[in-house]
Structure formats: C-alpha cells, structure tokens
Design an enzyme around this catalytic site. Structure first.
Site, PDB file in Angstrom:
ATOM      1  N   ASP A 176       0.783  -1.319  -0.076  1.00  0.00           N
ATOM      2  CA  ASP A 176      -0.069   0.099  -0.273  1.00  0.00           C
ATOM      3  C   ASP A 176       0.892   1.164  -0.044  1.00  0.00           C
ATOM      4  O   ASP A 176       2.099   1.124   0.244  1.00  0.00           O
ATOM      5  CB  ASP A 176      -1.098   0.025   1.191  1.00  0.00           C
ATOM      6  CG  ASP A 176      -2.190   0.928   0.918  1.00  0.00           C
ATOM      7  OD1 ASP A 176      -2.124   1.745   0.001  1.00  0.00           O
ATOM      8  OD2 ASP A 176      -3.471   0.555   1.885  1.00  0.00           O
TER       9      ASP A 176
HETATM   10  C1  NOJ Z   1      -4.165   3.955  -0.005  1.00  0.00           C
HETATM   11  C2  NOJ Z   1      -5.312   3.177   0.304  1.00  0.00           C
HETATM   12  O1  NOJ Z   1      -5.048   2.365   1.298  1.00  0.00           O
HETATM   13  C3  NOJ Z   1      -5.304   1.846  -0.944  1.00  0.00           C
HETATM   14  O2  NOJ Z   1      -6.540   1.438  -0.870  1.00  0.00           O
HETATM   15  C4  NOJ Z   1      -5.392   2.842  -2.369  1.00  0.00           C
HETATM   16  O3  NOJ Z   1      -5.310   1.683  -3.361  1.00  0.00           O
HETATM   17  C5  NOJ Z   1      -4.166   3.336  -2.377  1.00  0.00           C
HETATM   18  N1  NOJ Z   1      -3.764   4.224  -1.252  1.00  0.00           N
HETATM   19  C6  NOJ Z   1      -3.395   3.961  -3.727  1.00  0.00           C
HETATM   20  O4  NOJ Z   1      -4.272   4.968  -3.792  1.00  0.00           O
END
Ligand code: NOJ
Length: 750
Positions: A288
């Site tokens: 993430d």
């Molecule tokens: C953080 C989020 O937790 C995740 O779900 C998302 O896909 C990513 N950022 C990318 O934007």
C-alpha cells in the site's frame, strides 16, 4: 487418533473443495510457458538498476499531468509503473518514453477504479446491498472498459476486507460484515474487472486488498492494530481473498495494519506461506501507499534499508511510492541481506504481469475508443439501474412511500438534495464533481412541471448553523409531502475517516425533529458510507430510504424509487447498531454460556440498551409483501460427504412486482468449537410479479457445513444442524437435519 475410512474420505473431499473449487483454475492465474520463456530472456538482459526500476511504482499524476521527472526515469528504464496517471493522451506520452528505454519495457498504469472510472456506480457497500452478483460483475466490467480505454491497466480493487465496525470509515469500500456474501462479491467483482483474460481491451487487472485484517482495526480507527486467532483469520477474514484467487485475481495489496504484531508488508507468512504456497498463486504483490517506509514507524525496521529488506524477503514485489527498495536494493544484495534470487523473483512477477496484460504487444491506449466508451449513455443507464437496486427501504409506515405522482406540492429539505459532488461518494475514480444528477434534478426529470418543488437546505451536512431550519419548516408546512435528505458527506467515510460517533452529523437530527413536528407526511432519504445510529429517526419518522452514495445517476434513481417506478429490494450487508457501545455487533456472533434472558440478571446484556441491533444484517423492506413458506429438506439425515437440498416457496402477496432476497442460514448446534448463532450459506435474489409464487432451492454442501477446527483445517463433525430460511438474518422458518457417519435412514421429505 486413527482415521477411519469415512473420515479420511471426508478430509480429502474438504481439502479438495477448499483448495480447488470448481470455479478455480482460471487462465489469468496460471503460468504460461511462452511468457515464462520471454521473462527469463528479458531478465537476463537487465541491469540491477533496471530491475529495481521495475520494482518501483510512483504516484504519477499532478494537476492533470504526469510528473516531468517520471518521463526521464521511464526513458532510462528506471521506473516500471505509476498510479493515478490516466487518460489516453497522458498515459500514451509516458508510455512512449518507456518504450524509448534500452529494453523497451512498457509501463504499467494503476489507478483506484473502486466503483466506476468516470461513470460512477454506488459505493461498494451500497452496491453490495443489492445482493445482485450479476449486476456487480457488470458494473465492474463497465468500470474496466472505461478505465482500459483511458490507458489504465490495473485497478486497486476490489477491497474485500470483512468489516464489522462501522466507526471504520473504510466499511464504505467493501461488501460489509459477512464472509459468505463478501466472498461471492469478491469473486464477482474480480470476474467483472478481469473477465477470463485481462489483456483484453475492455478489462483491467484487479487487486484483492488489503491483505489482511485491515477491517478489524482496533476501535475502528484507521491504520490501527489488528490482533486475532488464526482460526478466526482463516474462517472470517481470509475467504474473500481466497475467492478472489479462485476468480484469477492478478494482484494483491498489503495492508497498513499489523496483524498479531507483524505489519502485513513485512509478513512472509501472508505472502509466501499463504498466498504462494497454500493458495498456489503467482499474483503480483504491491505494497500500500508508502507502507514499506511505514515499517520504521511500526517499529519493526531500523531504517529504510531494513524496511526494504523486510519487504523483499517477506515476498512483496512492488513498492508503492516510498523508494526504500529502489534506493537500497543494490547495497542489500552486496551485503548479502537480500539475495539476487529474491529480487529476480519479484521482477519476474512484474514482467510476467506486464506480459499477461498484453502490454508488450499493445502498450498504447486508443484515444478514439476512450471517447466512445467513457461515460457513454449505456453505462449511465446501467448505473441508474444498479443505484436503485442498492437502496434499502428501512421503514415504510402506512405505505408512506411511494409518493403519489399526483401530489401537487413537494418540499425537498436537506443540502444533500442539491449536491452533485457528494453523490459520487468517496474514491471517485475519474468521476467529475459536476457529473452526478442531484435529487432535485432527478425529481424534475421525473415529474416535469407537473409538481411544484420547493427546496430548502435547512443546513449543510456539518449542520452547525440552524438558521435555515425555519424556512425548511415553512416549506414542509406549505407542501403536501416532504423529502428530507440527510446523512454524511462523501469525505466522512473511506480512508482516514473513522468516526467515534456515528450519529447524524451536527444538528441534522434537530432538523428531522422540526420537520416531524409539522405533522405533515415526509420520508427520510439517507446518504452515508457506513451504518449510522439513527434511533430517533427509526422510531419516529414514517419512512426511511437508505441510498448510500449512489453515484452518477443518484438523483434519477432516487426519484425512480420514491415515486414507485422501481420497487426497492436492497438488503443491509452490514448491521446498523443502536449505539456505538454495541460495536462490534454482527449477526453471526458466537453464542455465550449465558444468552440474554429477560428479567434474569446474570445473562449477557447491557443495562442501558438491548442486545439487538437497530436493523439487522440482511434486512430490507419492499413496497410489496413476500410470504416465504413450506421450508423442506430432501433428507433429514446425511453422511458427511452428502449434500442437502433446502427448498421454500416464495410468493409475492402484495400489489406490486418486486425483488426479494431469500436467505439461507445454518447453525451447527454442538461442535468441538462454539459455532456462530447463524451463518449465511446461500441467498437468491428473485423478482416476482404481484401474485406470483416460485420455489427457491439451495444445495448445502459439505463445505458449507464445515468450519475451521482447532487444528486450523476444515472440519465437519457429526451432529444436528439448524436451517433457517427467511428474508433477513433475524427472521426465518426453521428445520433441522443431522450429519451422521453411520447414517442409514434417509427420510425423503419431497
Ligand atoms: C491507500 C489505500 O489504502 C489503498 O486502498 C489505495 O489503493 C492506495 N492508497 C492507492 O491510492
């Protein structure tokens, strides 16, 4: 313990059912020899710097343009992927730079296409309330079509985290609290995004996220710690991810939380033991956003190099945004802290994914296709249908709804009624704030000049200033009917949007009370990304329609349902508590030794609130009535390898056509581990004309009857099972059957 033959056969059967479901073995998931050969050849030509470039994803978009430094990195072959770069023109320009690099490895463009690309569907929790798997698959397909045409290859969806805590803002992004429903939806969404082959120009690669336990964050606070037994992990939280694997999901994302002390991004148990070995998946694993770097703050990595070491050795392939692997990879290899084989493995996965996506053959997006596909009328039409199907009628006293089309004057109260942006909810993809149809516009589209509409906001969503209440009350008094649109705004849920109080924001409840006090008929239209505690409204308001955030076509769909052109049939995919003190509250809890008994002191209860929720999982009304009768089983005693067929008759006894979701739950009465009071094991959404009657049948398989035992393996034990079939988790007809290894008597009931 000695294994008798039946037990051995059963273990084998359960093992195969869990490991290789019939639906599995989808081509996207299998290694293809031709691709493997190409990857090996390419890998042999790469420098370590180029390899580390493939393991890096950067946030590429800034003010509608990619970042200029990324163009340079791509040209040098030092950047393999970005997120947020989208649109045929923008993505093609960056792609051209990558193809000028020494080895001409194409870029991979990822983006959060969560509930639509530009045509926005209801937020995922809302869509889940439709219990319509085909519709969810189709909306994901439409999202994929639009995204791929705009140069996006990869969506960071679906989020398949089971979430039982409505304080957690990200409940909006998933399918709710239930493992069975969540797994079916996970499968449908992955299929919708990917189809059989995600290299097609109307498909994108999906990403099962966030692995794992993110939805169980303590206190419902985002990013917070998770701690649970492996039994619970395997029984409740893993199955939707496994369903995504069975659907052929091409990628997984790590989660921000730690699970039992180990942050997911550094947890080789998740990536190597479970995903790779146990599930036999070669899905690409991406961190993430900056999650590798965050290993330092988690307190498991001493510095960035250490964080990179843990990530690589843990089995994660691609680092999103932070640059610890890219900057420290070479030194880590030199120091022998990460093997070259580990790096090659990760690069291999990235390259394999790019081949599977067809990027080497078709690296560019087609701008003409983008114009035809994105936000076209057909997609919007479907968004309107799905939106209406996602609505849940929570209350409808004395048939307050639908509103009679001959009504002369209508008051519309609440700022959300005249709001475009918030209809898109959160994670709005490329949806524009100006796109959605507001409630007022939807009403006008439906009613033309036939009805006089008076709009008064009363207050904004924060509702701290009550000076507009008087005008709202006047409007209600002067009208025949009031539509009162209240709830959260889109930013109050999703990431970093936990709430410790899930009441209506600000003084919105006072606005409801003021409208109620006029004594005129009204209906509440709720908008929100999570369950809200709305006891007063539930008790006093005559009608409540839950509409979540319904997307591009929100206003049209709401008008369709309010005026009865569409009969609502959605069911809650998550429990609505009475107050936050009840949380976590979910329908399939374990029994206690002292279940609640009225007037008995020493039973499991609160002194100040009932144990029951405000609205249970699976609940939702209709403008018509359904009668479910004649529950029957084809056998009342089975061997553990056999199925049971469960049938009911469902009749639409009301005056309107409508949809009902028939739900089957079981309870394993006595087992070696305490089993939930009820577990969903089947559902079917059926549409019945007024007066129509149909038989609905379910097959309960050994897999449905088994649970994760103390040895962490699927287990099916002899004993009685209760079966309930109804239209919510708290209602239903009941029958019993017995599983017996020595069963000889089989009574045929139908
Ligand atoms: C953080 C989020 O937790 C995740 O779900 C998302 O896909 C990513 N950022 C990318 O934007």
């Amino acid at each position: 313990m000695r294994l008798d033959k039946t037990k051995f056969a059963l273990i084998l059967l359960l093992f195969f059912l869990f490991t290789f479901p019939l639906s599995a073995q989808i081509s996207a998931q299998k290694k293809q020899p031709e691709i493997e050969r190409k990857v090996t050849l390419l890998l042999s030509k790469m420098t370590l710097a180029e390899k580390l470039g493939q393991l890096q994803m950067l946030d590429g978009e800034a003010n509608g343009k990619f970042r200029p430094e990324h163009l340079e990195m791509a040209r040098k072959g030092l950047l393999g992927s970005t997120l947020n770069v989208r649109g045929a023109e923008m993505s093609n320009e960056l792609q051209r730079a990558a193809l000028e690099s020494r080895l001409k490895i194409p870029m991979l463009f990822g983006f959060d296409v969560i509930h639509g690309y530009r045509t926005i569907f209801p937020v995922p929790l809302g869509e889940a309330a439709s219990w319509n798997l085909a519709a969810m698959e189709k909306s994901a397909h439409i999202a994929a079509k639009e995204a791929r045409a705009a140069g996006v290859h990869w969506t960071f969806a679906p989020m398949v985290d089971i979430a039982r805590d409505p304080r957690w803002g990200r409940v909006i992004e998933g399918a709710g609290e239930d493992t069975f429903l969540g797994s079916k939806i996970a499968f449908a969404r992955v299929r919708g995004f990917q189809g059989d082959d995600f290299s097609a120009n109307d498909r994108v690669m999906a990403c099962a996220k966030h692995f794992v336990g993110y939805g169980a964050a303590e206190a419902g606070r985002d990013y917070n710690t998770t701690d649970m037994s492996e039994q619970r992990l395997r029984e409740v939280y893993l199955p939707p991810f496994k369903a995504a694997v069975d659907a052929g999901v091409g990628s997984f994302m790590t989660s921000f939380n730690s699970l039992n002390g180990v942050p997911s991004t550094a947890d080789s148990f998740l990536w190597k033991t479970l995903l790779e070995r146990e599930w036999n998946s070669d899905a690409l694993v991406v961190t993430d956003y900056t999650a590798t770097m965050e290993l330092i703050k988690h307190g498991v990595a001493a510095d960035e190099a250490d964080a990179a070491r843990l990530t690589l050795n843990g089995g994660v392939d691609l680092e999103m945004v932070s640059r610890t692997v890219n900057q420290n990879g070479e030194q880590l290899v030199k120091d022998g802290k990460v093997s070259l084989a580990e790096i090659n493995n990760a690069v291999r996965t990235v390259l394999r994914t790019k081949y599977k996506l067809g990027l080497f053959d078709k690296p560019f997006a087609d701008a003409n296709l983008e114009k035809q596909v994105v936000f076209n009328a057909e997609h919007r039409k479907f968004a309107r249908e799905v939106a209406a199907e996602s609505f849940v009628l929570l209350k409808n006293e004395r048939e307050t709804l639908p509103i009679n089309k001959r009504t002369k004057e209508i008051a519309v109260v609440g700022s959300l009624a005249n709001d475009k942006k918030n209809m898109n909810g959160n994670w709005t993809g490329d949806g524009r704030p100006e796109d959605p149809i507001t409630v007022i516009e939807g009403l006008k589209n439906k009613l033309g000049n036939g009805i006089k509409i008076r709009y008064e906001p009363g207050c904004d969503t924060k509702c701290e200033d009550t000076s507009g209440f008087a005008k709202a009350v006047d409007a209600a008094k002067d009208s025949d009917f009031t539509i009162l649109v209240i709830g959260e705004d889109g930013d109050m849920s999703a990431e970093a949007a936990s709430r410790s109080n899930i009441d209506l924001p600000g003084k919105q409840l006072d606005l409801v009370k003021a409208i109620h006090a006029t004594g005129k008929p009204y209906a509440v239209v709720l908008m929100n990304g999570r369950p809200l505690t709305i006891n007063w409204v539930a008790e006093n308001s005559p009608a409540i329609l839950e509409t979540w955030f319904a997307g591009t076509e929100a206003g049209n769909a709401i008008a369709d349902v309010l005026f009865g052109d569409v009969n609502p049939g959605g069911k809650l995919p998550i429990t609505f508590p009475r107050n936050v003190g009840q949380i976590p509250i979910y329908y399939n809890a374990l029994p206690t030794g002292r279940p609640f008994l009225d007037k008995e002191k020493y039973t499991s209860k609160y002194l100040d609130v009932p144990n029951t929720p405000l609205y249970p999982f699976g609940y939702g009304l209709s403008y018509t009535q359904f009668n479910i009768s004649n529950l029957r089983l084809d056998k009342n005693q089975i061997k553990p390898t056999e199925n049971v067929k469960v049938s009911v008759d469902v009749e639409n006894t009301g005056k309107r056509d409508g949809a009902e979701v028939v739900q089957l739950y079981i309870h394993d009465v006595a087992a070696s581990l305490s089993r939930p009071v009820k577990e969903l094991k089947g559902f079917e959404r059926i549409v019945l004309k007024s007066g129509e009657k149909r038989t609905v049948a379910f097959i309960l398989t050994p897999k449905d009857l088994s649970f994760i035992g103390r040895d962490l393996k699927p287990t099916l034990e002899d004993g009685d099972f209760k079966v309930y079939v109804g239209n919510s988790s708290d209602s239903g007809l009941e029958e019993t059957f017995t599983v017996s290894r020595t069963a000889v008597v089989k009574k045929k009931l139908n």
